[in-house]
Design an enzyme around this catalytic site. Sequence first.
Site, short mmCIF file in Angstrom:
data_model
loop_
_atom_site.label_atom_id
_atom_site.label_comp_id
_atom_site.label_asym_id
_atom_site.label_seq_id
_atom_site.Cartn_x
_atom_site.Cartn_y
_atom_site.Cartn_z
N TYR A 223 -4.33 -0.24 9.74
CA TYR A 223 -4.04 -0.61 8.35
C TYR A 223 -2.57 -0.35 8.03
O TYR A 223 -1.86 -1.22 7.53
CB TYR A 223 -4.95 0.16 7.41
CG TYR A 223 -4.76 -0.16 5.95
CD1 TYR A 223 -5.29 -1.33 5.42
CD2 TYR A 223 -4.03 0.69 5.12
CE1 TYR A 223 -5.09 -1.64 4.08
CE2 TYR A 223 -3.83 0.39 3.79
CZ TYR A 223 -4.36 -0.78 3.26
OH TYR A 223 -4.17 -1.09 1.95
N SER B 118 0.84 -1.20 0.00
CA SER B 118 0.00 0.00 0.00
C SER B 118 0.88 1.25 0.00
O SER B 118 2.00 1.23 0.52
CB SER B 118 -0.88 0.02 1.25
OG SER B 118 -1.48 1.30 1.40
#
Length: 656
Positions: A553, A540
């Site tokens: 996250y 990510s």
Amino acid sequence: MKSLWNDTEAANYTDELGLRVYSSRLLGRNTELVLHGGGNTSVKISQRNILGEDEQLLYVKGSGWDLETIDRPGFAPVRLDHLQRLAQLDQLSDPDMVNELKTHMTLASAPTPSVEAILHAILPYKYVDHTHADAVVTITNTPNGLQHIRQIYGDSMVIVPYVMPGFDLAKSCARCFAEQANDSTRGMILMNHGIFSFAETARESYERMIELVSMAEAFLQDKDAWQLATGTASAIAPDRLELADLRKQVSDTRGEALVMHSRRDARTLSFTGRDDLATISQQGPATPDHVIRTKRLPMLGSDSQAYSRAYEDYFKTHAASARETKTILDTAPRVILDPRLGLCTLGRSMKDAMIVHDIYLHTMDIIERASLLDCFQALPAQDIFDVEYWDLEQAKLSKSGKAPMFSGEIALVTGAASGIGKACVDSLLARGAAVVGLDINPAITQLHERMDFLGLVCDVSDNTAIEQALDQAVTHFGGLDMLVLNAGIFPKSARIDAMDMAVWQKTLDINLTASLNLMRLAHPLLKRAPRSGRVVVIGSKNVPAPGPGAAAYSASKAALNQLVRVAALEWGQDNIRINELHPNAVFDTAIWTDEILAARAASYGLTVDEYKKRNVMKVEVTSHDVAELTAEMCGPLFAKTLAAQLPIDGGDERVI
Ligand code: ZN
């Protein structure tokens, strides 16, 4: 065996070729008659050519067409008189024969006519049907086959001793027909090969085939050689690493990656568990047609190395012939039989492996029924070799062209039901890989209806579910070459001081621990990948550029990133490459609905389009873009790249 002829269906086909299409399809629907492109049919039609002259044409099945799905363009029109004159020659080489067939067609776009075209031409009937019917092949592959055939049919059938397909077979059939045909002739039996029926109408020729084959079936029933044992599937299931080892060995022998499908149901195990398996299975295939498509004799491997030993003898016998004909021996088996592993079939694609699989299921029945009748006695090894290394077949092989990038390889993608995971499945399938898709969403099982895709419902954080998924993947495809770790969750935004510990834990469980667990379990399989193991991790932008409110996250993805780096250090020497992508702002995924997008864009005072392209290059990044890069990272371009982290975000100022 029942006739499938249906007058209502047949009424859709009015002309001679149309009815040829219809009854060919009926033959194709019956797997006891023809399998995967086996068998061929023809019709002789008078047609006016461009000069206004009437010509007799043989419309014969073209190569590459399957009777079950054949249509008008699948029949090649060849000038009948030329074929009949060719049949008068003393000899005609295979390449010359193919040249004559191709250059005497009346339609340039038609497929290459069947190599059995001349045989169809010499039979003086309008419709000719040819199959490799199991019952006939069973009976003719026994020591007393000829007597049995005479007993069943009397003198109503022309009987042709075994000759390899091609010109010599056509000559031999012509000779036998001239000698044996009489007023009651209804068909022709080709020993160790198959059966012909013929008549003046499509229906009569088709129904005669059904009737003639039914007579052979009734004979087997009479002799108590029909009912087969099913047994019980009691053998201990093999370890998945054992299967992966076997696939690697065969792939190494072949010099390219192959997929391997294994089957261990009660029927298969009762066959592979027979005491006389070594004798009956090493006899050779039941008909030349099966030799061509299975490409290899069945092999017996009581352990994973046995096949190569068992095979040595066969090749010793044939090495001389191979040298003479300058044939390259392909020593990799396509069928492996084992009392414990069951039936394993291999191919460069799942399609190839499943063709062999289907053929061998029929071969098992043929061998067992022949054994019940008397004993299974296939052709001498030399005849089988001649067909296997037939120059027409060799030419076909060399023409098969460049294999797709991931031909014979298997990939596993997590989170595969939607978004980036789903797109990765498509990109990998498009490059020829067989793909296992895991997802907690039951829609995964319906994602693709094709034999090179296996969709499994699986919670990646459930260890038992992962173990089962890997077992299924290996049973189905033979191993694992590529792993795409994509499954992950993005919890609702929450600042650290308001962190819900359950959400934190769940995020780490799925995004980090589940990935570690799958990597741990996949490692021994990736190590056995015939070419090399590859892992691509979907990271990510949050790794290099975290945002507020995304602690769980960002921390999980950052830890995953560190895991990738450690894995690279540990696995590089096992020839496993692990690399990572950092996508950002990919909106065509399940979490982004139109409403959320519109709301988010509005909160920045942007249109949806501007919001989607909020990057330096002002481009939209799609799941497909990420998937294509993922697939390429598994390919040769990245062959020497390890632990790379690539952004795919259109350029993000904070990352740059
Ligand atoms: Zn044939």
